[in-house]
Design an enzyme around this catalytic site. Structure first.
Site, PDB file in Angstrom:
ATOM      1  N   THR A 207      46.715   0.374 139.147  1.00  0.00           N
ATOM      2  CA  THR A 207      46.528   0.322 140.599  1.00  0.00           C
ATOM      3  C   THR A 207      47.890   0.516 141.258  1.00  0.00           C
ATOM      4  OG1 THR A 207      46.608  -2.100 140.414  1.00  0.00           O
ATOM      5  CG2 THR A 207      44.444  -1.089 140.670  1.00  0.00           C
TER       6      THR A 207
ATOM      7  N   ARG B  50      57.741   0.871 133.331  1.00  0.00           N
ATOM      8  CA  ARG B  50      57.059   0.897 134.622  1.00  0.00           C
ATOM      9  C   ARG B  50      57.781   0.032 135.654  1.00  0.00           C
ATOM     10  NH1 ARG B  50      51.126  -0.942 133.251  1.00  0.00           N
ATOM     11  NH2 ARG B  50      52.349  -2.401 132.002  1.00  0.00           N
TER      12      ARG B  50
ATOM     13  N   THR C  69      36.695  -5.788 143.956  1.00  0.00           N
ATOM     14  CA  THR C  69      35.511  -5.920 143.100  1.00  0.00           C
ATOM     15  C   THR C  69      34.249  -5.535 143.871  1.00  0.00           C
ATOM     16  OG1 THR C  69      36.602  -7.727 141.906  1.00  0.00           O
ATOM     17  CG2 THR C  69      34.236  -7.483 141.587  1.00  0.00           C
TER      18      THR C  69
ATOM     19  N   TYR D  97      48.585  -1.005 128.172  1.00  0.00           N
ATOM     20  CA  TYR D  97      49.222  -2.247 127.727  1.00  0.00           C
ATOM     21  C   TYR D  97      48.284  -3.456 127.763  1.00  0.00           C
ATOM     22  CZ  TYR D  97      53.711   0.159 127.692  1.00  0.00           C
ATOM     23  OH  TYR D  97      54.741   1.010 127.400  1.00  0.00           O
TER      24      TYR D  97
ATOM     25  N   ARG E 158      46.496 -12.115 132.480  1.00  0.00           N
ATOM     26  CA  ARG E 158      47.667 -12.915 132.835  1.00  0.00           C
ATOM     27  C   ARG E 158      48.499 -13.131 131.581  1.00  0.00           C
ATOM     28  NH1 ARG E 158      44.657 -18.528 134.303  1.00  0.00           N
ATOM     29  NH2 ARG E 158      45.685 -18.130 136.294  1.00  0.00           N
ATOM     30  N   VAL E 159      48.961 -11.998 131.020  1.00  0.00           N
ATOM     31  CA  VAL E 159      49.688 -12.052 129.754  1.00  0.00           C
ATOM     32  C   VAL E 159      51.106 -11.547 129.924  1.00  0.00           C
ATOM     33  CG1 VAL E 159      47.632 -11.855 128.311  1.00  0.00           C
ATOM     34  CG2 VAL E 159      48.787  -9.783 129.110  1.00  0.00           C
TER      35      VAL E 159
ATOM     36  N   CYS F 140      53.391  -5.764 137.662  1.00  0.00           N
ATOM     37  CA  CYS F 140      52.784  -6.997 138.168  1.00  0.00           C
ATOM     38  C   CYS F 140      53.640  -7.594 139.277  1.00  0.00           C
ATOM     39  CB  CYS F 140      52.596  -7.998 137.030  1.00  0.00           C
ATOM     40  SG  CYS F 140      51.289  -7.561 135.874  1.00  0.00           S
TER      41      CYS F 140
ATOM     42  N   LYS G   5      45.351 -13.889 141.021  1.00  0.00           N
ATOM     43  CA  LYS G   5      46.309 -13.055 140.281  1.00  0.00           C
ATOM     44  C   LYS G   5      47.480 -12.646 141.167  1.00  0.00           C
ATOM     45  CE  LYS G   5      48.254 -10.589 137.178  1.00  0.00           C
ATOM     46  NZ  LYS G   5      47.679  -9.434 136.512  1.00  0.00           N
TER      47      LYS G   5
ATOM     48  N   LYS H 248      72.932  -9.868 133.639  1.00  0.00           N
ATOM     49  CA  LYS H 248      71.992 -10.812 133.034  1.00  0.00           C
ATOM     50  C   LYS H 248      72.664 -12.068 132.516  1.00  0.00           C
ATOM     51  CE  LYS H 248      68.278 -10.443 132.685  1.00  0.00           C
ATOM     52  NZ  LYS H 248      67.186 -10.842 133.599  1.00  0.00           N
TER      53      LYS H 248
END
Length: 434
Positions: A85, A343, A130, A13, A164-165, A270, A216, A419
């Site tokens: 991850t 997910r 990293t 994605y 960051r989308v 996320c 993030k 909702k």
């Protein structure tokens, strides 16, 4: 970078849209993924995920020869790693992150690295990942030098740049959003920033790798805390017989109040995941972040209990029926509106739980997928919207997809609206809101 080659490791994605955007700028892009079916699909100029307009960009890039997919890494000048991850398997109360996919990607690209190459990690990761990635690369290629030992003089540049989308708006946000770039050295940051400036219209803001990693996680933890407040408020309002949707609308009239909307839980790879990375590293300090995660993780069970009560109420009102006669329609399986991404979806987990215990028919209404996920195939039936509206005894709204928001006819059976979109359209449903 006009004549350079970029390799994207992971064509999901994030990886595929990123590859497509680079390729649209007439940059040669080699996409790498272990999924042969995805590779074949992309090489036909098609896509294996749902994202508006992505199919056209990929088709154009493949046809023009700027985008090609493969299962094995090839030499390139820059490598962007965008792999999952997840959490480690087993009994893990603090949801410890599993970095094996990043490790595998690092080992896969190591043999094709050469002096001057740039390696960027985009996967959402715990602080220090990293540096760990650079260590894995160094262990695999002792003939090359890396920033952790040779600083600015290293053969390989290493940086972290999180995506960051918003799913459903990925192409636009890849271009317009600012990028936080954390290099292991200033030269690493500079190299990464120059790469992203090929397509990024927003600002490329430079910091350290650790700060970028934490940035993030912080962004998604902030949203998680706000959603947890709304979800907890919905539970309180239910107990006090107050319409939470009306309450939030009124409270948000305050000039400094902006409460988010409650729902059946929080999903996706996320917001539902990243806060736990902070908790796993700092369990004693991350008290509010942990509590917010626990509130949001517990909301699906509250929803399931509400559905069970609805079934009991239905049977009490219809003594000639048994639970086997009660059809439950679950509207939405994706983790957010108007996408096919399942997910970490609370809607999917709720549907699975209901289907595992309810003896009657379970209908899944998900307009963004053509077939049910494997976990649900033998437990539920995928149904079109209007058939469910007309025939289900209990209708459970879990995702506010566009198709559900635009309905003119409301369900004929009992409605549990988690909702707040059907409740607001039909005053007769007001007492059924959650």
């Amino acid at each position: 970078m006009n004549n350079k080659t970029i390799s994207i490791i992971g064509l999901g994605y994030i990886g595929l849209p990123t590859a497509a955007v680079f390729a649209s700028r007439k940059i040669k892009v080699i996409g790498v993924d272990i999924n042969q079916k995805a590779v074949d699909t992309i090489n036909r100029g098609q896509i294996h995920i749902v994202e508006p307009d992505l199919d056209m960009v990929v088709q154009a890039a493949v046809s023009a020869g700027y985008l090609r997919a493969t299962t094995q890494p090839e030499p390139a000048d820059a490598f962007l790693i965008a792999v999952p991850t997840p959490f480690k398997a087993g009994n893990n109360s603090d949801h410890e992150p599993d970095l094996r996919f990043i490790q595998a990607a690092s080992r896969a690209i190591a043999p094709v690295l050469k002096p001057g190459d740039l390696v960027i990690l985009e996967s959402t990761s715990p602080v220090g990942t990293t540096e760990q990635m650079a260590a894995w690369l160094a262990a695999a290629r002792p003939d090359l030098t890396f920033p952790q030992t040779h600083g600015e003089a290293s053969d390989i540049r290493v940086a972290y740049c999180p995506e960051r989308v918003l799913p459903g708006h990925v192409l636009r946000e890849l271009l317009q959003n600012d990028r936080v770039i954390g290099g292991m050295t200033p030269k690493c940051s500079e190299a990464a920033a120059q790469l992203y400036k090929i397509f990024v219209q927003g600002e490329c803001v430079v910091t350290t790798a650790r700060t970028a990693e934490m940035c993030k996680l912080t962004e998604n933890s902030f949203r998680d805390v706000n959603i947890a407040f709304a979800n907890e408020l919905s539970i309180i309002c239910d107990k006090l017989d107050i319409n939470v949707w009306e309450l939030i609308k009124l409270a948000n009239r305050h000039p400094r109040v902006n409460i988010l909307q409650p729902g059946p839980g929080v999903g996706g790879h996320c917001i539902a995941v990243d806060p736990w990375f902070i908790v796993s590293q700092t369990p004693d300090e991350a008290r509010l972040i942990r509590t917010a995660r626990e509130v949001n993780d517990s909301k699906p069970e509250w929803v399931i209990d509400k559905v069970k009560l609805a079934v009991a109420d239905y049977l009490q009102a219809n003594p000639d029926k048994t639970a086997k006669d009660v059809t439950i329609a679950c509207f939405g399986l994706a983790f957010k509106p108007d996408i096919d991404d399942l997910r970490e979806s609370p809607a999917l987990s709720i549907t699975l739980s209901i289907a595992a215990t309810h003896p009657g028919p379970i209908w899944a209404v998900e307009p963004n997928i053509a077939e049910l996920p494997t976990s649900l195939v033998e437990l539920a039936t995928l149904k079109p919207i209007h058939e469910a509206l007309a025939n289900a005894a209990i209708n459970v709204l879990l995702v506010d997809h566009r198709q559900f928001r635009q309905l003119e006819d409301m369900p004929l059976g009992k409605v549990l609206d988690f909702k707040g979109i059907w409740v607001s359209k039909d005053k007769n449903l007001k007492k059924e809101n959650i």
